[in-house]
Motif scaffolding. Structure first.
Motif, short mmCIF file in Angstrom:
data_model
loop_
_atom_site.label_atom_id
_atom_site.label_comp_id
_atom_site.label_asym_id
_atom_site.label_seq_id
_atom_site.Cartn_x
_atom_site.Cartn_y
_atom_site.Cartn_z
N GLU A 28 0.80 -1.24 0.08
CA GLU A 28 0.16 0.04 0.20
C GLU A 28 0.76 1.28 0.13
OE1 GLU A 28 -2.32 2.56 3.52
OE2 GLU A 28 -2.50 0.26 3.38
N ALA A 29 1.70 1.22 0.86
CA ALA A 29 2.75 2.56 0.69
C ALA A 29 3.56 2.77 -0.55
CB ALA A 29 3.90 2.33 2.09
N PHE A 30 3.99 1.55 -0.95
CA PHE A 30 4.55 1.54 -2.54
C PHE A 30 3.77 2.32 -3.52
CE2 PHE A 30 5.03 -0.76 -6.50
CZ PHE A 30 6.10 0.08 -7.04
N LEU A 31 2.38 1.68 -3.60
CA LEU A 31 1.56 2.48 -4.57
C LEU A 31 1.17 3.60 -4.33
CD1 LEU A 31 -0.87 -0.88 -4.65
CD2 LEU A 31 0.68 0.09 -6.51
N GLU A 32 0.81 4.06 -2.88
CA GLU A 32 0.77 5.45 -2.50
C GLU A 32 1.85 6.48 -3.39
OE1 GLU A 32 -0.96 8.08 1.01
OE2 GLU A 32 -0.11 6.08 1.39
N ARG A 33 3.09 6.01 -2.85
CA ARG A 33 4.24 6.86 -3.60
C ARG A 33 4.04 6.78 -5.08
NH1 ARG A 33 8.96 5.66 -5.73
NH2 ARG A 33 8.68 3.52 -5.44
N SER A 34 3.98 5.69 -5.81
CA SER A 34 3.88 5.53 -7.29
C SER A 34 2.69 6.27 -7.94
CB SER A 34 3.73 4.04 -7.61
OG SER A 34 4.68 3.45 -7.29
#
Length: 454
Positions: free
Chosen positions: A49-55
């Motif tokens: 989730e954190a990775f997708l939010e950044r992306s």
């Protein structure tokens, strides 16, 4: 011709020459559409989730024209899937889910929130039943909420006003059947998904997806979002299975270090595990410095309690701060309760084992007085005067049971054999141990004989 007329003429000529080049440049820029490809792989958890939010944020900041989710996941945490769906729905950029292998369980829910779904020929989507940590079906309340979310995602996304929600319910509800498919959690292959409207196209690779979306592969700028090393660590550390392992290693390592001279491998192992826990949760955005500070203060208070034992106040306060710090860093209270419970059990077992086999080492030797005051080392208690045994005397005070007596010519602190003895009674010493003199009341034999004679 005046000076200003010449300047205006030259400026007009330059504009005529440069304008066609600017138009061509703008046309070239308009052809180079920006496409962001974001992978959704392995287990769905809060680190993803954190990775997708950044992306997604990077794609929006760089003016991306389209986002393609490259999905290949067996599923994962329901709460993480819900947050990822919110990220997808909050962007104005068109989102396409490309299932390049499988989108199972939470992965199916994520795919259903995309505007379009494209699958590889051997792709799979579905089997979205909610199960708990033991592999059993979740409680009815949780199941009902999840089924509703699946149906909503299907009906609100996709072309022509959404997809048929019955197939989404069949994916999440083993007791709900749809015609033409077997009972149980529904799983669709690519052909079936295309036929029922759960896939808009079947393509072999990303190039086929771009072609379907109307982009020329040679004229688009494709940016592939990569998971950084820190995010990879965060994804690993925030896995609900890994968290209790890290906490157990951390507590076990620190406990073993208390039984080791100096500071060595166990302490390093314990501190490293705890730092890894906080690093991963901080990268994922769940923990702040305040949670780490709480744990450090709690550890210091525990150290004070061990080194200078008191009434347990520092120890209890330290444990409270440490547990509070872990809960502040956690993304789920349930997961943290489970993890802390396991770590606590491991710690208790370790303390018992170490105390049984290494009781004379570690912190316990600081709490127990091991020195002995023996006569061989010159330590003497009050001398035992065995000569007093059998001597008689008189009570100079009431014995209740302790008091003062005159034994021979010496005033002594004595204690009765157990009962109350009046002042002036005749006494006899029956036992002496150090300064303790035990007496018994006796009757004056001579006075009794005199009365009989009379």
């Amino acid at each position: 011709m005046g000076k200003w007329m010449k300047f205006a003429l030259v400026s007009w000529l330059l504009a005529c020459v440069l304008l066609p080049f600017q138009v061509l440049a703008n046309q070239a820029d308009s052809k180079n559409a920006s496409i962001y490809v974001i992978p959704i792989e392995q287990t769905v958890e809060r680190g993803l989730e954190a990775f997708l939010e950044r992306s997604f944020s990077e794609a929006e900041e760089n003016g991306a024209d389209h986002i393609i989710l490259n999905i290949n996941t067996p599923g994962g945490a329901v709460d993480a899937a819900g947050h990822i769906a919110n990220i997808i729905n909050s962007t104005d950029i068109p989102v396409t889910a490309f299932i390049n292998s499988e989108a199972i369980s939470a992965g199916a829910y994520i795919a259903l929130n995309a505007d379009e779904i494209i699958m590889v020929p051997n792709g799979q989507i579905g089997s979205a039943g909610v199960i708990d940590g033991a592999g059993n079906a979740a409680e009815e309340k949780t199941q009902s909420l999840w089924i509703s979310r699946m149906k909503t995602a299907a009906s609100e996304h996709g072309p022509e006003g959404g997809r048929n929600p019955d197939y989404a319910e069949a994916m999440a509800n083993a007791e709900f059947d749809v015609e033409g498919f077997p009972s149980g959690y529904l799983t669709l292959n690519a052909k079936q998904a295309y036929e029922v409207g759960y896939a808009e196209a079947i393509k072999d690779d990303l190039a086929g997806v771009l072609d379907y979306l109307g982009y020329d592969e040679e004229e688009v700028h494709v940016t592939e979002a990569n998971v950084s090393i820190a995010e990879q660590i965060a994804r690993f550390v925030t896995n609900p299975i890994v968290i209790p392992i890290l906490l157990s290693i951390g507590s076990l390592g620190l406990i073993m270090e208390l039984y080791s001279p100096g500071f060595g491998i166990p302490g390093t192992m314990g501190i490293s595990a705890l730092l890894l826990f906080f690093f991963g949760h901080m990268v994922a955005g769940f923990a702040g410095w305040e949670s780490l500070i709480l744990v450090v203060i709690g550890a210091v208070l525990l150290g004070v309690e061990f080194m200078a034992p008191g009434f347990g106040i520092f120890g209890l306060l330290g444990i409270g701060l440490i547990v509070g710090g872990f809960f502040m860093a956690s993304f789920s209270t349930t997961v943290m309760v489970f993890s802390v419970g396991i770590a606590l059990f491991v710690s208790i077992v370790a303390v018992i084992v170490l105390f049984v086999f290494f009781g004379d080492k570690g912190p316990w030797k600081k709490l127990v007085l091991s020195a002995q005051t023996t006569a061989a080392e010159g330590y003497l208690s009050a001398e035992t005067n065995k000569a007093l045994i059998g001597m008689e005397g008189k009570a100079l005070s009431v014995l209740r049971p302790a008091g003062i007596a005159l034994i021979g010519d010496e005033r002594l602190d004595v204690v009765s054999e157990g009962g109350y003895i009046e002042k002036g009674s005749s006494l006899k010493v029956i036992h002496v141990s150090g300064a303790r003199v035990v007496v018994r009341k006796v009757e004056p034999v001579q006075s009794l004989k005199k009365e009989e004679t009379d």
